[in-house]
Scaffold this motif. Structure first.
Motif, mmCIF file in Angstrom:
data_model
loop_
_atom_site.group_PDB
_atom_site.id
_atom_site.type_symbol
_atom_site.label_atom_id
_atom_site.label_comp_id
_atom_site.label_asym_id
_atom_site.label_seq_id
_atom_site.Cartn_x
_atom_site.Cartn_y
_atom_site.Cartn_z
ATOM 1 N N GLY A 296 -31.151 62.727 -10.311
ATOM 2 C CA GLY A 296 -32.262 62.688 -9.534
ATOM 3 C C GLY A 296 -32.242 61.286 -8.432
ATOM 4 N N VAL A 297 -31.555 60.120 -9.094
ATOM 5 C CA VAL A 297 -31.114 59.340 -8.093
ATOM 6 C C VAL A 297 -30.280 59.725 -7.048
ATOM 7 C CG1 VAL A 297 -29.863 56.930 -8.017
ATOM 8 C CG2 VAL A 297 -31.702 57.408 -9.997
ATOM 9 N N LEU A 298 -29.276 60.427 -7.232
ATOM 10 C CA LEU A 298 -28.304 60.712 -6.297
ATOM 11 C C LEU A 298 -28.971 61.627 -5.255
ATOM 12 C CD1 LEU A 298 -25.125 61.155 -8.301
ATOM 13 C CD2 LEU A 298 -25.406 59.740 -6.755
ATOM 14 N N LEU A 299 -29.727 62.655 -5.556
ATOM 15 C CA LEU A 299 -30.162 63.460 -4.744
ATOM 16 C C LEU A 299 -31.409 62.633 -4.030
ATOM 17 C CD1 LEU A 299 -30.991 66.723 -6.926
ATOM 18 C CD2 LEU A 299 -29.497 66.402 -5.133
ATOM 19 N N PHE A 300 -31.907 61.608 -4.462
ATOM 20 C CA PHE A 300 -33.025 60.978 -3.767
ATOM 21 C C PHE A 300 -32.213 59.847 -2.660
ATOM 22 C CE2 PHE A 300 -35.183 56.800 -3.154
ATOM 23 C CZ PHE A 300 -36.359 57.361 -2.663
ATOM 24 N N ALA A 301 -31.072 59.662 -3.140
ATOM 25 C CA ALA A 301 -30.258 58.720 -2.125
ATOM 26 C C ALA A 301 -29.926 59.628 -0.894
ATOM 27 C CB ALA A 301 -29.055 58.294 -2.753
ATOM 28 N N VAL A 302 -29.402 60.798 -1.216
ATOM 29 C CA VAL A 302 -29.047 61.769 -0.112
ATOM 30 C C VAL A 302 -30.155 62.106 0.871
ATOM 31 C CG1 VAL A 302 -28.107 64.091 0.349
ATOM 32 C CG2 VAL A 302 -26.936 62.817 -1.581
ATOM 33 N N ALA A 303 -31.260 62.353 -0.029
ATOM 34 C CA ALA A 303 -32.637 62.616 1.054
ATOM 35 C C ALA A 303 -32.823 61.525 1.836
ATOM 36 C CB ALA A 303 -33.660 62.795 0.149
ATOM 37 N N MET A 304 -32.755 60.166 1.175
ATOM 38 C CA MET A 304 -32.997 58.861 1.812
ATOM 39 C C MET A 304 -32.228 58.918 3.303
ATOM 40 S SD MET A 304 -35.841 57.622 1.166
ATOM 41 C CE MET A 304 -35.679 56.034 2.074
ATOM 42 N N VAL A 305 -30.627 59.267 2.995
ATOM 43 C CA VAL A 305 -29.883 58.934 4.225
ATOM 44 C C VAL A 305 -30.166 59.976 5.150
ATOM 45 C CG1 VAL A 305 -27.407 59.327 4.782
ATOM 46 C CG2 VAL A 305 -27.971 57.793 2.552
ATOM 47 N N GLY A 306 -30.423 61.393 4.839
ATOM 48 C CA GLY A 306 -30.756 61.933 5.606
ATOM 49 C C GLY A 306 -31.803 61.974 6.652
ATOM 50 N N ALA A 307 -32.994 61.432 5.964
ATOM 51 C CA ALA A 307 -34.174 60.962 6.627
ATOM 52 C C ALA A 307 -33.872 59.867 7.688
ATOM 53 C CB ALA A 307 -35.213 60.741 5.522
ATOM 54 N N LEU A 308 -33.212 59.006 7.094
ATOM 55 C CA LEU A 308 -32.932 57.671 8.079
ATOM 56 C C LEU A 308 -31.964 58.305 9.203
ATOM 57 C CD1 LEU A 308 -32.273 54.925 5.508
ATOM 58 C CD2 LEU A 308 -34.038 55.242 7.168
ATOM 59 N N ARG A 309 -30.998 59.138 9.037
ATOM 60 C CA ARG A 309 -30.125 59.707 10.176
ATOM 61 C C ARG A 309 -30.863 60.527 11.164
ATOM 62 N NH1 ARG A 309 -24.402 61.730 7.994
ATOM 63 N NH2 ARG A 309 -23.373 59.873 7.384
ATOM 64 N N ALA A 310 -32.044 61.103 10.719
ATOM 65 C CA ALA A 310 -32.772 62.067 11.735
ATOM 66 C C ALA A 310 -33.731 61.152 12.387
ATOM 67 C CB ALA A 310 -33.687 62.877 10.893
ATOM 68 N N ARG A 311 -33.668 59.968 12.252
ATOM 69 C CA ARG A 311 -34.641 59.099 12.925
ATOM 70 C C ARG A 311 -34.182 59.047 14.555
ATOM 71 N NH1 ARG A 311 -36.503 53.424 10.597
ATOM 72 N NH2 ARG A 311 -38.645 54.210 10.011
#
Length: 48
Positions: free
Chosen positions: A33-48
């Motif tokens: 869960g932590v790894l998937l959350f981290a990947v989602a956060m990185v993806g969201a920050l890159r999409a900015r």
């Protein structure tokens, strides 16, 4: 190329989670869960 990267990332998350589960079963779910959350956060920050 993106599919290969996604497949490698998904299998890596799975293996890390499984390894943690072998040590202590609830840790496998927390780790995945932590790894998937981290990947989602990185993806969201890159999409900015």
């Amino acid at each position: 190329m993106d599919r290969v990267r996604l497949l490698l990332a998904a299998s890596g998350v799975g293996l890390i989670g499984y390894g943690a589960w072998l040590h202590y079963p609830p840790a496998g779910f927390v780790t995945s869960g932590v790894l998937l959350f981290a990947v989602a956060m990185v993806g969201a920050l890159r999409a900015r």
